[in-house]
Design an enzyme around this catalytic site. Structure first.
Site, mmCIF file in Angstrom:
data_model
loop_
_atom_site.group_PDB
_atom_site.id
_atom_site.type_symbol
_atom_site.label_atom_id
_atom_site.label_comp_id
_atom_site.label_asym_id
_atom_site.label_seq_id
_atom_site.Cartn_x
_atom_site.Cartn_y
_atom_site.Cartn_z
ATOM 1 N N HIS A 114 -54.037 17.512 24.608
ATOM 2 C CA HIS A 114 -53.308 17.342 25.861
ATOM 3 C C HIS A 114 -53.814 18.288 26.946
ATOM 4 O O HIS A 114 -53.096 18.613 27.886
ATOM 5 C CB HIS A 114 -51.799 17.490 25.630
ATOM 6 C CG HIS A 114 -51.237 16.350 24.816
ATOM 7 N ND1 HIS A 114 -49.973 16.347 24.296
ATOM 8 C CD2 HIS A 114 -51.790 15.163 24.448
ATOM 9 C CE1 HIS A 114 -49.773 15.211 23.625
ATOM 10 N NE2 HIS A 114 -50.864 14.480 23.701
ATOM 11 N N PRO A 139 -40.646 27.483 24.547
ATOM 12 C CA PRO A 139 -39.762 26.402 24.084
ATOM 13 C C PRO A 139 -40.536 25.130 23.744
ATOM 14 O O PRO A 139 -41.610 24.897 24.309
ATOM 15 C CB PRO A 139 -38.839 26.152 25.284
ATOM 16 C CG PRO A 139 -39.568 26.690 26.461
ATOM 17 C CD PRO A 139 -40.460 27.797 25.965
ATOM 18 N N ASN A 159 -42.083 20.916 9.154
ATOM 19 C CA ASN A 159 -41.303 20.795 10.400
ATOM 20 C C ASN A 159 -39.844 21.130 10.116
ATOM 21 O O ASN A 159 -39.393 21.067 8.973
ATOM 22 C CB ASN A 159 -41.409 19.349 10.925
ATOM 23 C CG ASN A 159 -41.296 19.261 12.443
ATOM 24 O OD1 ASN A 159 -42.059 19.897 13.158
ATOM 25 N ND2 ASN A 159 -40.348 18.492 12.939
ATOM 26 N N CYS A 212 -60.762 13.388 44.275
ATOM 27 C CA CYS A 212 -62.238 13.424 44.256
ATOM 28 C C CYS A 212 -62.783 14.116 43.013
ATOM 29 O O CYS A 212 -63.990 14.181 42.823
ATOM 30 C CB CYS A 212 -62.777 14.095 45.517
ATOM 31 S SG CYS A 212 -62.549 15.878 45.528
ATOM 32 N N SER A 267 -45.355 27.141 18.220
ATOM 33 C CA SER A 267 -45.334 28.242 19.196
ATOM 34 C C SER A 267 -43.931 28.695 19.589
ATOM 35 O O SER A 267 -43.795 29.632 20.378
ATOM 36 C CB SER A 267 -46.093 27.830 20.465
ATOM 37 O OG SER A 267 -47.465 27.630 20.192
ATOM 38 N N ASP A 317 -50.771 25.978 25.383
ATOM 39 C CA ASP A 317 -50.550 27.426 25.515
ATOM 40 C C ASP A 317 -51.757 28.265 25.114
ATOM 41 O O ASP A 317 -51.738 29.485 25.233
ATOM 42 C CB ASP A 317 -49.315 27.847 24.692
ATOM 43 C CG ASP A 317 -49.408 27.437 23.222
ATOM 44 O OD1 ASP A 317 -50.509 27.493 22.654
ATOM 45 O OD2 ASP A 317 -48.366 27.076 22.641
HETATM 46 P P1 OAD Z 1 -41.484 18.210 20.504
HETATM 47 O O1 OAD Z 1 -40.548 19.116 21.229
HETATM 48 O O2 OAD Z 1 -41.379 16.759 20.736
HETATM 49 O O3 OAD Z 1 -41.351 18.444 18.927
HETATM 50 C C1 OAD Z 1 -41.350 19.719 18.352
HETATM 51 C C2 OAD Z 1 -40.963 19.566 16.896
HETATM 52 O O4 OAD Z 1 -41.090 20.830 16.265
HETATM 53 C C3 OAD Z 1 -39.512 19.118 16.699
HETATM 54 O O5 OAD Z 1 -39.473 18.145 15.676
HETATM 55 C C4 OAD Z 1 -38.781 20.398 16.278
HETATM 56 O O6 OAD Z 1 -37.730 20.141 15.368
HETATM 57 C C5 OAD Z 1 -39.894 21.130 15.572
HETATM 58 N N1 OAD Z 1 -39.786 22.601 15.643
HETATM 59 C C6 OAD Z 1 -39.345 23.385 16.648
HETATM 60 N N2 OAD Z 1 -39.478 24.699 16.343
HETATM 61 C C7 OAD Z 1 -40.025 24.727 15.092
HETATM 62 C C8 OAD Z 1 -40.433 25.772 14.219
HETATM 63 N N3 OAD Z 1 -40.320 27.067 14.539
HETATM 64 N N4 OAD Z 1 -40.962 25.418 13.023
HETATM 65 C C9 OAD Z 1 -41.085 24.095 12.665
HETATM 66 N N5 OAD Z 1 -40.732 23.075 13.455
HETATM 67 C C10 OAD Z 1 -40.215 23.377 14.651
HETATM 68 O O7 OAD Z 1 -42.960 18.763 20.820
HETATM 69 P P2 OAD Z 1 -44.342 18.028 20.552
HETATM 70 O O8 OAD Z 1 -44.278 17.176 19.341
HETATM 71 O O9 OAD Z 1 -45.399 19.071 20.625
HETATM 72 O O10 OAD Z 1 -46.990 16.230 26.103
HETATM 73 O O11 OAD Z 1 -44.426 17.111 21.844
HETATM 74 C C11 OAD Z 1 -45.541 16.303 22.048
HETATM 75 C C12 OAD Z 1 -45.861 16.162 23.504
HETATM 76 O O12 OAD Z 1 -44.688 15.761 24.227
HETATM 77 C C13 OAD Z 1 -46.265 17.433 24.202
HETATM 78 O O13 OAD Z 1 -47.630 17.774 23.996
HETATM 79 C C14 OAD Z 1 -45.981 17.134 25.636
HETATM 80 C C15 OAD Z 1 -44.650 16.453 25.494
HETATM 81 O O14 OAD Z 1 -44.332 15.567 26.482
HETATM 82 C C16 OAD Z 1 -47.319 16.181 27.381
HETATM 83 O O15 OAD Z 1 -46.793 16.856 28.201
HETATM 84 C C17 OAD Z 1 -48.404 15.197 27.688
HETATM 85 ZN ZN ZN Z 2 -60.491 16.249 46.452
#
Ligand code: OAD
Ligand code: ZN
Length: 315
Positions: free
Chosen positions: A143, A50, A242, A154, A44, A126
């Protein structure tokens, strides 16, 4: 005593060659009709949202104004109970707005329309997969989502609109039950909370059936989502698209020592199913669609759907 690192018995290799061409051929030959896709924030970022961990632009590098003990605290349930204000301030910025799904999202929809997709597992909150027109039953939002909210004490349910109104008025949303008064939190999963039941029930039945796993735009840093890559059969090919190879070596080693699947093997002499495609998710999906002969369809779908969204928001 056996050697912990002794090589495992050889597993059947389903790819004609262990590289991108091999994956394309495997799909073209009709060898897979139960593809699972797993996604993270990287699918995304081109929509303007971001990610979390990219140095500089990632959310966790941009939380200084909230004065947190550590960046992840903003999504930790224990911290939230004590100090919810930073999360609500951030939520005001994070509420799903008018973001357009990316070519990658529409590629996932094409996989579904071509009856190749078993399920899409996303860590993203998102909702862009839904906006892209992938049916709800095909998606597991591991998530959670901003679509609903609950009182954390509650469990009374509140609507997105109700919470949003409070958040945009800079009020802390509190449970309307007079005896309760607990904090009302959007149903996104915080660290320290369980994942939705649907994650467990779907993953248990889906992963044993998966014949191709495609992982897109995630650092695979967060459990239990990350370990799903080891829940497919040993023979199942895995394609990781990635910007960087970010699966942590430490978790890999730990998993090996514990007798788990052990993460990816892109490099070793005994690699037989894992392929890494380095670049953006959009470029990766456009490349796949070119090689599979779906490029014109993908372009048309993206253009038409974006035009629809523009019309809805009156642009
Ligand atoms: P991260 O920010 O940890 O990882 C995103 C990955 O995508 C990184 O390895 C970037 O290099 C890569 N990346 C960024 N832009 C890209 C693009 N245009 N094309 C290809 N790769 C790209 O995000 P998530 O792995 O989604 O959880 O993070 C996992 C969880 O950590 C989230 O769901 C969130 C966070 O804490 C909660 O909040 C519970
Ligand atoms: Zn309540």
């Amino acid at each position: 005593m056996g050697n912990l690192f002794q090589s495992a018995p050889k597993v059947e290799q389903l790819l004609s060659e262990v590289n991108y061409d091999g994956i394309i051929k495997y799909i073209q030959d009709g060898k897979c009709t139960n593809i699972i896709t797993m996604a993270g924030a990287g699918i995304s970022t081109s929509a303007g949202i971001p990610d979390f961990r990219t140095p500089g632009t990632g959310l966790y590098d941009n939380l200084a104004k909230y004065d947190l003990p550590n960046p992840q605290a903003i999504f930790e349930i224990h911290f939230f109970r004590k100090n919810p204000a930073p999360f609500y301030a951030l939520a005001k910025e994070l509420y799903p707005g008018v973001f357009k799904p990316t070519p990658c999202h529409y590629f996932l929809r094409l996989l579904h329309e071509k009856k190749l997709l078993l399920r899409h597992y996303t860590q993203n909150i998102d909702t862009l997969e839904r906006v892209a027109g992938i049916p709800e039953e095909m998606i597991v939002e591991a998530h959670g989502t901003f679509a609903t909210a609950h009182c954390i004490d509650c469990r009374k349910q509140f609507s997105q609109e109700w919470v949003k109104d409070k958040v945009f008025a800079d009020e802390i949303p509190k449970c309307t039950d007079k005896k309760c008064g607990g904090l009302v939190k959007p149903d996104i999963v915080f660290f320290g909370e369980n994942l939705p039941f649907r994650f467990l029930s779907c993953s248990m039945k889906d992963f044993p059936k998966c014949d191709l796993l495609i992982i897109l735009g995630t650092s695979l840093a967060v459990q239990p989502f990350a370990s799903l890559i080891d829940r497919v059969p040993d023979t199942t090919p895995r394609l990781y698209i990635n910007l960087e190879k970010s699966e942590s070596d430490a978790s890999n080693l730990l998993s090996k020592l514990m007798g788990g699947g052990g993460g990816f093997d892109f490099e070793s002499d005994s690699k037989y199913r894992d392929v890494f495609w380095q670049g953006t998710c959009d470029d990766g999906c456009v490349s796949l669609s070119e090689r599979l002969g779906w490029k014109a369809e993908l372009d048309k779908l993206t253009l038409e759907e974006h035009a629809k969204i523009d019309k809805e928001i009156g642009q």
